[in-house]
Design a protein around this motif. Structure first.
Motif, PDB file in Angstrom:
ATOM      1  N   ALA A  86       0.833  -1.207   0.000  1.00 50.52           N
ATOM      2  CA  ALA A  86       0.000   0.000   0.000  1.00 50.52           C
ATOM      3  C   ALA A  86       0.866   1.254   0.000  1.00 50.52           C
ATOM      4  CB  ALA A  86      -0.931  -0.008   1.206  1.00 50.52           C
ATOM      5  N   ALA A  87       1.930   1.236   0.807  1.00 50.89           N
ATOM      6  CA  ALA A  87       2.830   2.388   0.853  1.00 50.89           C
ATOM      7  C   ALA A  87       3.513   2.601  -0.498  1.00 50.89           C
ATOM      8  CB  ALA A  87       3.872   2.185   1.950  1.00 50.89           C
ATOM      9  N   ALA A  88       3.963   1.524  -1.116  1.00 49.80           N
ATOM     10  CA  ALA A  88       4.626   1.634  -2.414  1.00 49.80           C
ATOM     11  C   ALA A  88       3.670   2.113  -3.500  1.00 49.80           C
ATOM     12  CB  ALA A  88       5.222   0.277  -2.805  1.00 49.80           C
ATOM     13  N   PHE A  89       2.409   1.750  -3.375  1.00 53.06           N
ATOM     14  CA  PHE A  89       1.405   2.161  -4.358  1.00 53.06           C
ATOM     15  C   PHE A  89       1.172   3.665  -4.309  1.00 53.06           C
ATOM     16  CE2 PHE A  89      -2.916   2.619  -6.050  1.00 53.06           C
ATOM     17  CZ  PHE A  89      -2.834   1.840  -7.210  1.00 53.06           C
ATOM     18  N   GLY A  90       1.290   4.234  -3.083  1.00 50.60           N
ATOM     19  CA  GLY A  90       1.220   5.684  -2.973  1.00 50.60           C
ATOM     20  C   GLY A  90      -0.066   6.261  -2.432  1.00 50.60           C
ATOM     21  N   GLN A 130       5.498  -5.059  13.389  1.00 51.30           N
ATOM     22  CA  GLN A 130       6.231  -4.426  12.292  1.00 51.30           C
ATOM     23  C   GLN A 130       5.359  -3.526  11.425  1.00 51.30           C
ATOM     24  OE1 GLN A 130       5.890  -7.752  12.758  1.00 51.30           O
ATOM     25  NE2 GLN A 130       5.796  -8.895  10.823  1.00 51.30           N
ATOM     26  N   THR A 131       4.037  -3.739  11.464  1.00 56.68           N
ATOM     27  CA  THR A 131       3.136  -2.890  10.683  1.00 56.68           C
ATOM     28  C   THR A 131       3.276  -1.428  11.092  1.00 56.68           C
ATOM     29  OG1 THR A 131       1.537  -4.716  10.701  1.00 56.68           O
ATOM     30  CG2 THR A 131       0.750  -2.600   9.912  1.00 56.68           C
ATOM     31  N   VAL A 132       3.399  -1.204  12.387  1.00 58.68           N
ATOM     32  CA  VAL A 132       3.493   0.156  12.913  1.00 58.68           C
ATOM     33  C   VAL A 132       4.738   0.857  12.373  1.00 58.68           C
ATOM     34  CG1 VAL A 132       3.728   1.539  15.010  1.00 58.68           C
ATOM     35  CG2 VAL A 132       2.191  -0.441  14.982  1.00 58.68           C
ATOM     36  N   HIS A 133       5.874   0.167  12.405  1.00 55.57           N
ATOM     37  CA  HIS A 133       7.115   0.767  11.911  1.00 55.57           C
ATOM     38  C   HIS A 133       7.037   1.020  10.408  1.00 55.57           C
ATOM     39  CE1 HIS A 133       8.977   0.300  15.778  1.00 55.57           C
ATOM     40  NE2 HIS A 133       8.713  -1.000  15.781  1.00 55.57           N
ATOM     41  N   SER A 134       6.443   0.094   9.676  1.00 57.27           N
ATOM     42  CA  SER A 134       6.307   0.267   8.232  1.00 57.27           C
ATOM     43  C   SER A 134       5.505   1.518   7.902  1.00 57.27           C
ATOM     44  CB  SER A 134       5.634  -0.961   7.604  1.00 57.27           C
ATOM     45  OG  SER A 134       6.497  -2.069   7.603  1.00 57.27           O
ATOM     46  N   ALA A 135       4.402   1.699   8.600  1.00 56.38           N
ATOM     47  CA  ALA A 135       3.566   2.877   8.359  1.00 56.38           C
ATOM     48  C   ALA A 135       4.307   4.153   8.729  1.00 56.38           C
ATOM     49  CB  ALA A 135       2.265   2.756   9.152  1.00 56.38           C
ATOM     50  N   ARG A 136       4.943   4.172   9.881  1.00 57.36           N
ATOM     51  CA  ARG A 136       5.662   5.360  10.340  1.00 57.36           C
ATOM     52  C   ARG A 136       6.779   5.767   9.378  1.00 57.36           C
ATOM     53  NH1 ARG A 136       6.540   3.716  16.705  1.00 57.36           N
ATOM     54  NH2 ARG A 136       4.497   4.428  17.490  1.00 57.36           N
ATOM     55  N   GLN A 154       7.161   5.048   6.228  1.00 59.54           N
ATOM     56  CA  GLN A 154       6.817   5.224   4.822  1.00 59.54           C
ATOM     57  C   GLN A 154       5.736   6.278   4.597  1.00 59.54           C
ATOM     58  OE1 GLN A 154       7.235   1.378   2.371  1.00 59.54           O
ATOM     59  NE2 GLN A 154       6.667   0.595   4.398  1.00 59.54           N
ATOM     60  N   GLY A 155       5.502   7.090   5.636  1.00 62.48           N
ATOM     61  CA  GLY A 155       4.588   8.224   5.482  1.00 62.48           C
ATOM     62  C   GLY A 155       3.144   7.843   5.251  1.00 62.48           C
ATOM     63  N   LEU A 156       2.684   6.795   5.943  1.00 64.92           N
ATOM     64  CA  LEU A 156       1.355   6.246   5.705  1.00 64.92           C
ATOM     65  C   LEU A 156       0.491   6.303   6.951  1.00 64.92           C
ATOM     66  CD1 LEU A 156      -0.174   4.620   3.405  1.00 64.92           C
ATOM     67  CD2 LEU A 156       0.587   2.551   4.593  1.00 64.92           C
ATOM     68  N   HIS A 157      -0.747   6.750   6.798  1.00 70.18           N
ATOM     69  CA  HIS A 157      -1.735   6.608   7.871  1.00 70.18           C
ATOM     70  C   HIS A 157      -2.204   5.158   7.893  1.00 70.18           C
ATOM     71  CE1 HIS A 157      -2.151  10.937   8.564  1.00 70.18           C
ATOM     72  NE2 HIS A 157      -2.271  11.111   7.255  1.00 70.18           N
ATOM     73  N   PHE A 158      -2.205   4.527   9.066  1.00 68.92           N
ATOM     74  CA  PHE A 158      -2.635   3.131   9.162  1.00 68.92           C
ATOM     75  C   PHE A 158      -3.727   2.981  10.209  1.00 68.92           C
ATOM     76  CE2 PHE A 158      -2.364  -0.972  11.363  1.00 68.92           C
ATOM     77  CZ  PHE A 158      -2.716  -1.803  10.316  1.00 68.92           C
ATOM     78  N   PHE A 159      -4.784   2.239   9.835  1.00 67.44           N
ATOM     79  CA  PHE A 159      -5.901   1.965  10.739  1.00 67.44           C
ATOM     80  C   PHE A 159      -6.103   0.455  10.823  1.00 67.44           C
ATOM     81  CE2 PHE A 159      -6.646   6.085   8.862  1.00 67.44           C
ATOM     82  CZ  PHE A 159      -7.129   6.873   9.907  1.00 67.44           C
ATOM     83  N   SER A 160      -6.159  -0.065  12.043  1.00 67.82           N
ATOM     84  CA  SER A 160      -6.513  -1.461  12.270  1.00 67.82           C
ATOM     85  C   SER A 160      -7.881  -1.484  12.945  1.00 67.82           C
ATOM     86  CB  SER A 160      -5.480  -2.143  13.172  1.00 67.82           C
ATOM     87  OG  SER A 160      -5.921  -3.436  13.545  1.00 67.82           O
ATOM     88  N   ALA A 161      -8.870  -2.019  12.237  1.00 64.67           N
ATOM     89  CA  ALA A 161     -10.247  -1.922  12.725  1.00 64.67           C
ATOM     90  C   ALA A 161     -10.803  -3.244  13.239  1.00 64.67           C
ATOM     91  CB  ALA A 161     -11.146  -1.389  11.604  1.00 64.67           C
ATOM     92  N   GLY A 162      -9.960  -4.273  13.325  1.00 64.02           N
ATOM     93  CA  GLY A 162     -10.399  -5.553  13.880  1.00 64.02           C
ATOM     94  C   GLY A 162     -10.720  -6.586  12.809  1.00 64.02           C
ATOM     95  N   HIS A 163     -10.149  -7.766  12.951  1.00 62.60           N
ATOM     96  CA  HIS A 163     -10.401  -8.844  11.990  1.00 62.60           C
ATOM     97  C   HIS A 163     -11.897  -9.163  11.939  1.00 62.60           C
ATOM     98  CE1 HIS A 163      -8.525 -12.638  10.075  1.00 62.60           C
ATOM     99  NE2 HIS A 163      -9.802 -12.604   9.745  1.00 62.60           N
ATOM    100  N   HIS A 164     -12.491  -9.361  13.088  1.00 62.36           N
ATOM    101  CA  HIS A 164     -13.916  -9.695  13.165  1.00 62.36           C
ATOM    102  C   HIS A 164     -14.783  -8.567  12.609  1.00 62.36           C
ATOM    103  CE1 HIS A 164     -17.602 -11.405  15.025  1.00 62.36           C
ATOM    104  NE2 HIS A 164     -17.921 -10.145  15.228  1.00 62.36           N
TER     105      HIS A 164
END
Length: 249
Positions: free
Chosen positions: A184-188, A200-206, A208-218
């Motif tokens: 997603a980050a590479a896509f822009g 590691q998701t948190v570090h990737s988002a931080r 690569q300049g990306l807003h990240f939301f985790s809203a729950g698998h369920h």
């Protein structure tokens, strides 16, 4: 409706034969032949199966069923109890996994776009990760509120200092889609939303300049099975009820 007919019609609807999955899709545990009452839910946990017994349902339709690849084949403990309640009460268990994630009308990802007001523009990773645009650019707080209202839970948010101040473009993948954060980050896109999150998701988002939301698998995977149940009720005049056995993950 006969159980084999329900399986065949949903397989046809969801194009199940074209999906390479890690779990068998369709009828997983055979029960009584005739089906009139159906319970739908996200996961075939014991509480959902017990509810099916209480309301005298003929079938349970879920997104997360049984017999996953590399799962232990022994029938004991939790697995024994789940299978026992189905077999003792002659209840059918149907499950559709990947076909119910990616379907263009009934899929979890499409249903998320409808709930969140995202216009779908294309795919980041075919066929699992979609991207689109919000009709109006939103601040982090506004998008957080929208997700909370739509899914009845506040998402976990992580953002980078150099992420855009407003969010217009967003990619998303329900369930354990956090593994696609780098794509997603590479896509822009401005933001990425998934069900789950990892360290590691948190570090990737931080980084690569990306807003990240985790809203729950369920929470991100209620939509598909609920829509499928509504379709079964309309098309075949079945008594269908969605039961939400909440899960904070």
């Amino acid at each position: 409706m006969i159980n084999s007919e329900l399986e065949n019609q949903v397989n046809k609807l969801l194009h199940s034969s074209s999906c390479s999955d890690i779990v068998p899709n369709g009828l997983q545990v055979e029960g009584r032949r005739q089906i009139k009452k159906v319970i739908t839910g996200v996961t075939a946990c014991y509480d959902l199966l017990h509810e099916a017994v209480c309301v005298k349902a003929d079938a349970v339709v879920v997104h997360h069923g049984f017999f996953w690849k590399k799962e232990c084949v022994r029938i004991k403990g939790m697995k024994q109890r789940r299978l026992k309640i189905l077999l003792e009460h002659d209840i059918n268990l149907f499950s559709w996994h990947l076909p119910l994630d990616i379907h263009p009308k009934f899929g979890n990802n499409v249903k998320l776009s409808e709930l969140l007001g995202i216009d779908i523009k294309g795919e980041v990773v075919k066929p699992l990760v979609l991207w689109g645009e919000l009709r109006h650019a939103l601040s982090v707080d506004s998008l957080t509120q929208r997700i909370s209202k739509a899914l009845s839970r506040e998402p976990l948010y992580c953002g980078a200092r150099n992420a855009p101040s407003l969010i217009k473009s967003i990619a998303w993948c329900s369930g354990s889609g956090h593994v696609f954060v780098d794509a997603a980050a590479a896509f822009g896109v401005d933001a990425f939303l998934s069900g789950e999150v990892s360290e590691q998701t948190v570090h990737s988002a931080r980084e690569q300049g990306l807003h990240f939301f985790s809203a729950g698998h369920h929470a991100t995977e209620r939509g598909g099975v609920k829509a499928l149940g509504e379709w079964l009720a309309r098309e075949y005049n079945l008594d269908v009820r969605f039961v939400d056995i909440d899960n904070p993950v």
